[in-house]
Design a protein around this motif. Structure first.
Motif, PDB file in Angstrom:
ATOM      1  N   MET A  34       0.828  -1.189   0.039  1.00  8.80           N
ATOM      2  CA  MET A  34       0.069   0.051   0.196  1.00  8.80           C
ATOM      3  C   MET A  34       0.907   1.210  -0.022  1.00  8.80           C
ATOM      4  O   MET A  34       1.756   1.338   0.852  1.00  8.80           O
ATOM      5  CB  MET A  34      -0.808   0.107   1.209  1.00  8.80           C
ATOM      6  CG  MET A  34      -1.842   1.275   1.257  1.00  8.80           C
ATOM      7  SD  MET A  34      -2.872   1.343   2.706  1.00  8.80           S
ATOM      8  CE  MET A  34      -3.827  -0.149   2.563  1.00  8.80           C
ATOM      9  N   ASN A  35       0.712   2.029  -0.748  1.00 11.04           N
ATOM     10  CA  ASN A  35       1.331   3.222  -1.123  1.00 11.04           C
ATOM     11  C   ASN A  35       0.805   4.351  -0.040  1.00 11.04           C
ATOM     12  O   ASN A  35      -0.239   4.472  -0.241  1.00 11.04           O
ATOM     13  CB  ASN A  35       1.503   3.884  -2.635  1.00 11.04           C
ATOM     14  CG  ASN A  35       2.271   2.843  -3.439  1.00 11.04           C
ATOM     15  OD1 ASN A  35       3.086   2.112  -3.052  1.00 11.04           O
ATOM     16  ND2 ASN A  35       1.884   2.866  -4.628  1.00 11.04           N
ATOM     17  N   SER A  36       1.692   5.215   0.345  1.00 14.55           N
ATOM     18  CA  SER A  36       1.145   6.182   1.444  1.00 14.55           C
ATOM     19  C   SER A  36       2.004   7.390   1.076  1.00 14.55           C
ATOM     20  O   SER A  36       2.925   7.470   0.717  1.00 14.55           O
ATOM     21  CB  SER A  36       1.324   5.800   2.831  1.00 14.55           C
ATOM     22  OG  SER A  36       2.664   5.700   3.136  1.00 14.55           O
ATOM     23  N   SER A  37       1.065   8.542   1.010  1.00 17.20           N
ATOM     24  CA  SER A  37       1.855   9.938   0.461  1.00 17.20           C
ATOM     25  C   SER A  37       2.566  10.241   1.508  1.00 17.20           C
ATOM     26  O   SER A  37       2.347  10.332   2.719  1.00 17.20           O
ATOM     27  CB  SER A  37       0.692  10.951   0.018  1.00 17.20           C
ATOM     28  OG  SER A  37      -0.228  10.929   1.500  1.00 17.20           O
ATOM     29  N   PRO A  38       3.782  11.021   1.497  1.00 22.07           N
ATOM     30  CA  PRO A  38       4.473  11.463   2.411  1.00 22.07           C
ATOM     31  C   PRO A  38       3.809  12.747   3.310  1.00 22.07           C
ATOM     32  O   PRO A  38       2.821  13.298   2.558  1.00 22.07           O
ATOM     33  CB  PRO A  38       5.966  12.132   1.651  1.00 22.07           C
ATOM     34  CG  PRO A  38       5.259  12.297   0.234  1.00 22.07           C
ATOM     35  CD  PRO A  38       4.240  11.339  -0.060  1.00 22.07           C
ATOM     36  N   PRO A  39       4.163  12.685   4.477  1.00 20.22           N
ATOM     37  CA  PRO A  39       3.535  13.867   4.905  1.00 20.22           C
ATOM     38  C   PRO A  39       3.754  15.326   4.519  1.00 20.22           C
ATOM     39  O   PRO A  39       4.734  15.433   3.870  1.00 20.22           O
ATOM     40  CB  PRO A  39       3.929  13.859   6.516  1.00 20.22           C
ATOM     41  CG  PRO A  39       5.400  12.924   6.413  1.00 20.22           C
ATOM     42  CD  PRO A  39       5.155  12.150   5.172  1.00 20.22           C
ATOM     43  N   SER A  40       3.130  16.138   4.866  1.00 18.22           N
ATOM     44  CA  SER A  40       3.232  17.530   4.467  1.00 18.22           C
ATOM     45  C   SER A  40       4.520  18.130   4.638  1.00 18.22           C
ATOM     46  O   SER A  40       5.092  18.749   3.919  1.00 18.22           O
ATOM     47  CB  SER A  40       1.956  18.539   4.727  1.00 18.22           C
ATOM     48  OG  SER A  40       1.986  18.570   6.282  1.00 18.22           O
ATOM     49  N   GLY A  41       5.112  17.752   5.921  1.00 20.61           N
ATOM     50  CA  GLY A  41       6.412  18.331   6.113  1.00 20.61           C
ATOM     51  C   GLY A  41       7.565  17.755   5.383  1.00 20.61           C
ATOM     52  O   GLY A  41       8.380  18.536   4.649  1.00 20.61           O
ATOM     53  N   GLY A  42       7.403  16.521   5.100  1.00 20.46           N
ATOM     54  CA  GLY A  42       8.330  15.936   4.109  1.00 20.46           C
ATOM     55  C   GLY A  42       8.203  16.467   2.603  1.00 20.46           C
ATOM     56  O   GLY A  42       9.317  16.592   1.973  1.00 20.46           O
ATOM     57  N   VAL A  43       6.986  16.749   2.227  1.00 19.28           N
ATOM     58  CA  VAL A  43       6.863  17.235   0.850  1.00 19.28           C
ATOM     59  C   VAL A  43       7.601  18.586   0.808  1.00 19.28           C
ATOM     60  O   VAL A  43       8.185  19.063  -0.139  1.00 19.28           O
ATOM     61  CB  VAL A  43       5.542  17.351   0.524  1.00 19.28           C
ATOM     62  CG1 VAL A  43       5.144  18.198  -0.681  1.00 19.28           C
ATOM     63  CG2 VAL A  43       4.960  15.917   0.431  1.00 19.28           C
ATOM     64  N   ALA A  44       7.504  19.389   2.006  1.00 20.42           N
ATOM     65  CA  ALA A  44       8.014  20.822   1.930  1.00 20.42           C
ATOM     66  C   ALA A  44       9.380  20.686   1.950  1.00 20.42           C
ATOM     67  O   ALA A  44      10.391  21.372   1.223  1.00 20.42           O
ATOM     68  CB  ALA A  44       7.515  21.435   3.280  1.00 20.42           C
ATOM     69  N   VAL A  45       9.813  19.650   2.777  1.00 18.13           N
ATOM     70  CA  VAL A  45      11.621  19.496   2.658  1.00 18.13           C
ATOM     71  C   VAL A  45      12.015  18.987   1.390  1.00 18.13           C
ATOM     72  O   VAL A  45      12.921  19.598   0.673  1.00 18.13           O
ATOM     73  CB  VAL A  45      11.937  18.502   3.694  1.00 18.13           C
ATOM     74  CG1 VAL A  45      13.611  18.099   3.322  1.00 18.13           C
ATOM     75  CG2 VAL A  45      11.769  18.983   5.148  1.00 18.13           C
ATOM     76  N   ILE A  46      11.178  18.190   0.731  1.00 15.51           N
ATOM     77  CA  ILE A  46      11.913  17.528  -0.894  1.00 15.51           C
ATOM     78  C   ILE A  46      11.754  18.643  -1.733  1.00 15.51           C
ATOM     79  O   ILE A  46      12.645  18.983  -2.571  1.00 15.51           O
ATOM     80  CB  ILE A  46      11.045  16.388  -1.038  1.00 15.51           C
ATOM     81  CG1 ILE A  46      11.016  15.388  -0.229  1.00 15.51           C
ATOM     82  CG2 ILE A  46      11.154  16.062  -2.596  1.00 15.51           C
ATOM     83  CD1 ILE A  46      10.576  14.015  -0.335  1.00 15.51           C
ATOM     84  N   SER A  47      10.626  19.512  -1.718  1.00 15.09           N
ATOM     85  CA  SER A  47      10.357  20.755  -2.728  1.00 15.09           C
ATOM     86  C   SER A  47      11.571  21.657  -2.389  1.00 15.09           C
ATOM     87  O   SER A  47      12.065  22.254  -3.333  1.00 15.09           O
ATOM     88  CB  SER A  47       8.909  21.393  -2.487  1.00 15.09           C
ATOM     89  OG  SER A  47       8.841  22.105  -1.095  1.00 15.09           O
ATOM     90  N   ARG A  48      12.019  21.996  -1.236  1.00  7.97           N
ATOM     91  CA  ARG A  48      13.043  23.087  -0.790  1.00  7.97           C
ATOM     92  C   ARG A  48      14.263  22.464  -1.572  1.00  7.97           C
ATOM     93  O   ARG A  48      15.058  22.972  -2.262  1.00  7.97           O
ATOM     94  CB  ARG A  48      13.228  23.152   0.689  1.00  7.97           C
ATOM     95  CG  ARG A  48      12.215  24.180   1.312  1.00  7.97           C
ATOM     96  CD  ARG A  48      12.468  24.873   2.449  1.00  7.97           C
ATOM     97  NE  ARG A  48      13.127  23.585   3.511  1.00  7.97           N
ATOM     98  CZ  ARG A  48      12.146  23.173   4.191  1.00  7.97           C
ATOM     99  NH1 ARG A  48      10.957  23.446   4.165  1.00  7.97           N
ATOM    100  NH2 ARG A  48      12.755  22.267   5.190  1.00  7.97           N
ATOM    101  N   TYR A  49      14.816  21.169  -1.383  1.00 11.40           N
ATOM    102  CA  TYR A  49      16.010  20.620  -2.034  1.00 11.40           C
ATOM    103  C   TYR A  49      15.745  20.573  -3.531  1.00 11.40           C
ATOM    104  O   TYR A  49      16.892  20.764  -4.128  1.00 11.40           O
ATOM    105  CB  TYR A  49      16.417  19.170  -1.217  1.00 11.40           C
ATOM    106  CG  TYR A  49      16.889  19.615  -0.021  1.00 11.40           C
ATOM    107  CD1 TYR A  49      18.278  19.439   0.358  1.00 11.40           C
ATOM    108  CD2 TYR A  49      15.980  19.346   1.158  1.00 11.40           C
ATOM    109  CE1 TYR A  49      18.852  19.518   1.485  1.00 11.40           C
ATOM    110  CE2 TYR A  49      16.583  19.422   2.364  1.00 11.40           C
ATOM    111  CZ  TYR A  49      17.989  19.578   2.575  1.00 11.40           C
ATOM    112  OH  TYR A  49      18.673  19.599   3.669  1.00 11.40           O
ATOM    113  N   GLY A  50      14.898  20.006  -4.022  1.00  7.17           N
ATOM    114  CA  GLY A  50      14.499  20.085  -5.450  1.00  7.17           C
ATOM    115  C   GLY A  50      14.589  21.605  -6.144  1.00  7.17           C
ATOM    116  O   GLY A  50      15.253  21.639  -7.268  1.00  7.17           O
TER     117      GLY A  50
END
Length: 539
Positions: free
Chosen positions: A1-17
């Motif tokens: 089962m795939n689970s979306s990363p928490p909103s905090g993790g998305v923010a971190v990935i978006s900043r590094y990306g």
């Protein structure tokens, strides 16, 4: 089962990306112009933007990516990805400058954050202070309103007192004064009617003392439920609430108040009353009555109105209680005067008639013995006694000194009374005087003389003695009067204390502060002793 990363993790990935994209954008823009331009400024911009919006981590990643791109993609002549130590100074310079840029950007952000926090705290303090000022302003307004209300009430009290003084100066009659107080209450409270109800201490019934409508006193309103049945107020929940709480009771809506009995509501509605206020009146902590204040318009009673009504009701209660006390004093004076007259009449007419009867009986015996001379002598004595008794009765009406004391001193007056009353009878009398007679106050002489007369009269009427002895002694500290007869006697404890004779002697003794002792037994006679201490000389 795939689970979306928490909103905090998305923010971190978006900043590094975003940091990688910025480095890639710098490469894409710089690559075509690598032979003509100095390419590192674009990478500095990428590092700066990444640090400003992403933070230290994305900025470091952008620095690493930029360094790799500069070394492997933009160096000339292009030698692929083969490392060259000659490029290290330039790369070190870029890394150093990027590090300085990161530090400066973070310092600026921390400074702005500190300024923002300080501004937020300042706004919070300003808001708190503004709220405090608003509360202070509101409290000050309430205090000013309370002070204004208190000033108005104080002025009303002053007006009430001044008006009371004016009324007392013009008309001191209690009923008129109470009426004026009720008019003042109606005037200050803009009332339709003001009624004064008082409780009877005898049967706890309720009576309407005064009713004021406008400026006029009206009748006692026979149709009022409490007037028709003075005991019906016990069934009124509203009045019982006042008695229980001992506090004012408010009826804001006559038509809808469930505490009103139907007949009471109908009466008030017919009178045009829409609301009313009941103020209890106290005497020694007990509710002795109340004032009913009626209004013809709807509305709410304010606290200051109720307080003012209570204050004014105290004035009415003072006047009412004063009137009651005055009436009680008047009735007490009447009763005292009646008692005095009854006692004096008993001491004059009753005792005089006793002497008349004794002389007439002696005259009758003389006639039976065919001795008209003695009979005439007894009749004349009876006539003289009757005249003296009539004179004493007239004097007692005017509370004057007994006639016997006007003609002689106290000792001689007492001796003459005994001799004149028993002259010509079979009763043997004996009078003894011990000590040097002293001057006594007039009331002491009168009371002791009346006690002697009463003792002789009782002996003649009830005891039928053959001997009667009187001893008057002036001792060192008191005058003593002893009266003795050898008649039938009686049981002292069984004598009706309400009889005028013995009760009169006790009252006479109490008037002058004397002690009275009565000792008697059936068959051994009666002895009465009155001792009156000398009163200190005035001055």
């Amino acid at each position: 089962m795939n689970s979306s990363p928490p909103s905090g993790g998305v923010a971190v990935i978006s900043r590094y990306g975003a940091g990688i994209l910025l480095a890639g954008a710098a490469v894409a823009i710089s690559y075509p112009f690598r032979a003509h331009l100095y390419t590192t400024p674009l990478f500095f911009a990428a590092v700066f933007i990444s640090c400003w919006y992403g933070g230290i981590g994305p900025a470091i990643l952008t620095t690493i990516a930029s360094t790799a791109a500069i070394h492997f993609l933009l160096r000339l002549p292009g030698r692929g990805f083969t490392p060259d130590v000659h490029d290290l100074p330039r790369l070190a310079e870029f890394v150093f400058m990027a590090t300085v840029a990161i530090y400066l950007v973070q310092a600026r952000k921390r400074s702005e954050q500190s300024v923002r926090q300080a501004r937020d705290q300042l706004e919070i303090k300003v808001n708190e202070r503004t709220a405090d000022l608003q509360r202070e302003v509101a409290e000050r307004r309430r205090a000013e309103q309370a002070a204004q209300t208190a000033a108005q009430m104080a002025q009303s009290h002053v007006d009430m007192l001044l008006h009371s003084v004016d009324v007392l100066a013009i008309e001191a009659a209690p009923a008129t004064f109470i009426g004026e107080m009720l008019r003042t209450i109606g005037h200050h409270l803009h009332a339709q009617q003001v009624r004064l109800w008082l409780r009877s201490q005898e049967d706890d019934s309720l009576h309407l003392r005064i009713a004021i409508e406008g400026e006029q006193q009206i009748g006692l309103e026979p149709n009022h439920p409490f007037v028709r049945d003075p005991q019906s107020w016990h069934n009124s929940p509203l009045i019982q609430e006042m008695l229980f709480t001992k506090a004012p009771v408010v009826c804001e809506d006559v038509a809808g108040d469930a505490r009103l009995a139907p007949d009471h509501r109908d009466y008030l509605t017919n009178q045009g009353c829409k609301r009313f206020l009941v103020i209890p009146m106290f005497v020694l902590g007990e509710v002795r009555g109340f004032i009913a204040i009626q209004h013809a318009e709807r509305g709410m009673y304010r606290a200051e109105e109720i307080e003012l009504a209570q204050a004014l009701a105290h004035h009415v209660m003072f006047a009412t209680h004063g009137q009651d006390l005055s009436e009680q004093r008047r009735q007490g004076a009447i009763l005292k005067e009646r008692t005095r007259m009854a006692r004096d009449i008993h001491d004059t007419l009753a005792q005089g008639f006793t002497g008349v009867i004794v002389q007439m009986e002696a005259a009758e015996e003389a006639l039976l013995e065919e001795d008209p001379e003695h009979a005439v002598r007894h009749v004349r004595r009876a006539r003289d006694i009757a005249r003296e008794s009539l004179g004493e009765a007239r004097r007692s009406v005017h509370a004057l000194r007994p006639q016997a004391l006007d003609k002689a001193g106290f000792a001689d007056a007492l001796r003459n009374v005994i001799q004149n009353t028993t002259a010509g009878t079979s009763l043997h009398t004996d009078f003894h005087l011990d000590g040097e007679p002293r001057h006594l106050p007039a009331n002491v002489e009168e009371c002791l003389l009346r006690i002697g007369q009463e003792a002789l009269s009782n002996a003649l009427k009830h005891a039928h003695p053959t001997e009667f002895q009187a001893r008057l002694a002036f001792d060192s500290n008191a005058v003593r009067l002893e009266l003795y007869d050898n008649g039938k006697g009686f049981v002292v404890d069984r004598v009706n204390d309400g009889g005028i004779g013995l009760l009169g002697m006790k009252e006479r003794a109490e008037q002058i502060g004397a002690t009275l002792k009565i000792s008697s037994e059936p068959g051994v006679g009666t002895k009465i002793t009155a001792i009156s201490p000398y009163q200190p000389a005035a001055g």
